[in-house]
Enzyme design. Structure first.
Site, PDB file in Angstrom:
ATOM      1  N   ASP A   7       1.640 -13.820  -8.159  1.00  0.00           N
ATOM      2  CA  ASP A   7       2.761 -14.163  -7.274  1.00  0.00           C
ATOM      3  C   ASP A   7       2.119 -14.370  -5.918  1.00  0.00           C
ATOM      4  OD1 ASP A   7       4.772 -14.074  -5.352  1.00  0.00           O
ATOM      5  OD2 ASP A   7       6.015 -12.720  -6.532  1.00  0.00           O
ATOM      6  N   HIS A   8       2.051 -15.599  -5.463  1.00  0.00           N
ATOM      7  CA  HIS A   8       1.221 -15.848  -4.273  1.00  0.00           C
ATOM      8  C   HIS A   8       1.756 -15.145  -3.026  1.00  0.00           C
ATOM      9  CE1 HIS A   8       4.115 -19.048  -3.275  1.00  0.00           C
ATOM     10  NE2 HIS A   8       3.592 -19.072  -2.077  1.00  0.00           N
ATOM     11  N   HIS A  10       9.181 -13.868  -5.690  1.00  0.00           N
ATOM     12  CA  HIS A  10       8.767 -13.627  -4.307  1.00  0.00           C
ATOM     13  C   HIS A  10       9.649 -12.620  -3.555  1.00  0.00           C
ATOM     14  CE1 HIS A  10       6.317 -16.926  -5.341  1.00  0.00           C
ATOM     15  NE2 HIS A  10       7.088 -17.908  -4.930  1.00  0.00           N
TER      16      HIS A  10
HETATM   17  C1  BG6 Z   1       7.010 -21.479  -4.703  1.00  0.00           C
HETATM   18  C2  BG6 Z   1       8.322 -22.142  -5.011  1.00  0.00           C
HETATM   19  O1  BG6 Z   1       6.731 -20.466  -5.618  1.00  0.00           O
HETATM   20  O2  BG6 Z   1       7.076 -20.906  -3.392  1.00  0.00           O
HETATM   21  C3  BG6 Z   1       8.629 -23.200  -3.984  1.00  0.00           C
HETATM   22  O3  BG6 Z   1       8.260 -22.711  -6.303  1.00  0.00           O
HETATM   23  C4  BG6 Z   1       8.573 -22.633  -2.598  1.00  0.00           C
HETATM   24  O4  BG6 Z   1       9.889 -23.804  -4.228  1.00  0.00           O
HETATM   25  C5  BG6 Z   1       7.284 -21.863  -2.370  1.00  0.00           C
HETATM   26  O5  BG6 Z   1       8.652 -23.711  -1.679  1.00  0.00           O
HETATM   27  C6  BG6 Z   1       7.321 -21.108  -1.054  1.00  0.00           C
HETATM   28  O6  BG6 Z   1       6.055 -20.589  -0.787  1.00  0.00           O
HETATM   29  P1  BG6 Z   1       5.523 -20.447   0.698  1.00  0.00           P
HETATM   30  O7  BG6 Z   1       4.192 -19.794   0.550  1.00  0.00           O
HETATM   31  O8  BG6 Z   1       5.459 -21.820   1.265  1.00  0.00           O
HETATM   32  O9  BG6 Z   1       6.532 -19.589   1.404  1.00  0.00           O
END
Ligand code: BG6
Length: 520
Positions: free
Chosen positions: A192-193, A255
């Protein structure tokens, strides 16, 4: 003290080959290669290292390197070192093959053996699934079928699984079952990034390395918590995925609940991966599942209409985006009110919201404290305004940092109060280093540290919480879509969700202090 010269002294990862399935796709080009480059810049990649890209596209190692040069290099940020980039590109090899064909994996076995010989990578393999989710289970079965999941003679084999991990509880359970049939849990790295973001990792330090925070981090002091992930972007070129996912599946069980779990968990007894994940699992299990009636009153969904963004750009409605059905009922905004049934948080609402085409990019957690018993400060002193409650804001992006809103006396003869902010910004202390959020996660996986990855039970608990919402939303399709204008803060019902509790959403701003009072 400004500490821009602080160095992160992590050692290089152990020798290994990183096998990227879906090597010609967006994720590999935009995130994984830049992340590997930043790791290399920080001397954290091993000397004995190779990357093996696998996909159906017609490349060989030479043309694949060219692709990286033309399409991935453009995503690098910060200082560019030609040497470092070229060294990385020279580590790249390519294997063309169908993910569902066992011959691909026989060729993979052979190729990995050759690379081990050539690069001294000792049989350590990190398999990264950067493919559409439909392939995750099949790839795991095939890797294992080729004997590539076996850890013999001290080597390691690890599998990174991208999101989305399933699209509901049942599919997540099935995927976990398939993976656990082929691999041990300790070999699985469900990514989960958001957990790779520095600011999210800093929540651990903020909460558990500062004696002043924990005592006031509970229902006695906290009125409520808001978690916001606002994005100005629309669906971009991802309609085929997004139409079947929607904002809830795309963001909440992964997230936003990951952030909530760190904010709300109990202090772990150590920083051992399972101690931390046990506490996260516990707090997720303590969230009260919504009843069907509560889904109607505690959740809000929205879809954007055409509108004008704050920078003046006119943008089309979601239903007019390429690949989106003209009568699409997919939500692009969601807000939820969740309650945690625990000694620490009983009675404290957690409000979550996320959406596309909102006025800006704001990802933050706001902890609002209870009002001070302010009998001494009469309304007249405050020019008719009530004393503002203290607010702690943990900014994940942009302007990464933490601020505390306090009330101060406006200089002058009258006892007049004004809310002001104490503000810590990462840039001021640590400077700004380029990052995709994937560096720590890739590095941790190479090191065999699963702390920032999701365990099977965490994933399934999160989906379990979403089930009642998905069920009720499916049974009652929205009748008012599109219900918010692009560039606005979501549908009116999202405001009403908080108004009903006598509260309101924090106005996210790019500046440090939203409210300023002139000398009185
Ligand atoms: C991704 C989603 O996991 O996270 C996207 O699939 C979203 O829809 C993105 O835009 C948001 O990530 P970050 O790091 O830009 O907040």
């Amino acid at each position: 003290m400004r500490q821009t010269d602080l160095q992160n002294d992590a050692l290089p990862a152990p020798p290994c080959i990183m096998v990227i399935f879906g090597a010609a796709g967006d994720l590999a080009k935009r995130k994984l290669f830049p992340a590997l480059y930043y790791l290399s810049m920080a001397n954290q990649l091993p000397e004995q290292f190779a990357i093996l890209g696998v996909s159906r596209e017609d490349f060989n190692s030479e043309t694949y390197r060219e692709l990286m040069n033309t399409e991935s290099r453009a995503h690098l940020d910060g200082d560019y070192s030609r040497d470092v980039w070229e060294r990385l590109v020279q580590c790249c090899h390519y294997l063309q093959g169908d993910f569902r064909d066992s011959e691909t994996y026989q060729a993979l076995l052979k190729k990995l053996g050759e690379l081990d010989e050539q690069c001294g990578t000792s049989g350590n393999y990190l398999f990264y699934m950067a493919t559409p989710p439909a392939f995750f289970g099949d790839i795991a079965v095939q890797i294992s079928g080729a004997g590539l999941a076996d850890e013999q003679d001290g080597c390691w084999r690890r599998l990174v699984i991208e999101k989305p991990f399933g699209h509901d509880l049942q599919s997540a359970r099935e995927l976990n079952k398939t993976l656990l049939h082929e691999f041990e849990e300790r070999q699985l790295y469900r990514i989960d990034h958001y957990l790779g973001k520095e600011t999210v990792q800093n929540f651990f330090a903020f909460r558990f390395a500062n004696g002043v925070i924990e005592p006031i981090w509970n229902r006695r002091y906290v009125d409520h918590v808001q978690i916001t992930v606002a994005e100005p972007l629309g669906v971009e070129n991802r309609a085929s995925y997004y139409e079947t996912a929607g904002a809830l599946r795309d963001m909440i069980p992964n997230h936003l609940l990951a952030v909530l779990a760190i904010i709300a968990m109990e202090p772990p007894i150590s920083f051992d991966a399972d101690e931390i994940r046990d506490e996260q699992a516990k707090v997720l299990r303590a969230i009260q599942p919504l009843t069907p009636e509560e889904v109607l009153t505690h959740t809000v969904r929205g879809q954007y209409d055409s509108g004008v963004m704050p920078d003046g750009t006119h943008v089309p409605a979601y239903r007019q985006e390429p690949g989106v059905a003209a009568d699409s009922q997919t939500e692009t905004f969601v807000a939820l009110r969740l309650m945690i049934d625990s000694w620490r948080w009983a009675g404290v609402p957690f409000y979550l919201r996320t959406g596309k085409r909102l006025p800006g990019r704001f990802t933050e957690v706001m902890v609002q404290y209870k009002h001070a018993p302010n009998a001494a400060f009469k309304r007249s002193i405050l020019k008719g305004q009530p004393v503002e409650p203290n607010v702690m804001v943990l900014r994940i992006q942009p302007r990464e940092g933490i601020s505390l809103g306090i009330n101060a006396k406006v200089p002058g003869q009258a006892m007049q109060l004004s809310p002001v902010e104490m503000d810590f910004s990462y840039d001021d202390y640590f400077g700004h280093g380029p990052s995709t959020g994937y560096e720590t996660l890739i590095y941790d996986c190479m090191q065999g540290d699963p702390t920032l990855f999701k365990r099977a039970d965490i994933i399934e608990t999160a989906w379990q919480l979403m089930e009642p919402v998905l069920d009720v939303w499916r049974a009652l399709p929205p009748r008012d879509f599109p219900n918010y204008t692009a560039g606005d803060w979501g549908p009116a019902a999202a405001d009403e969700l908080l108004q009903h509790d006598g509260r309101s959403w924090r106005a996210c701003t790019a500046g440090a202090c939203a409210r300023k009072t002139t000398r009185g």
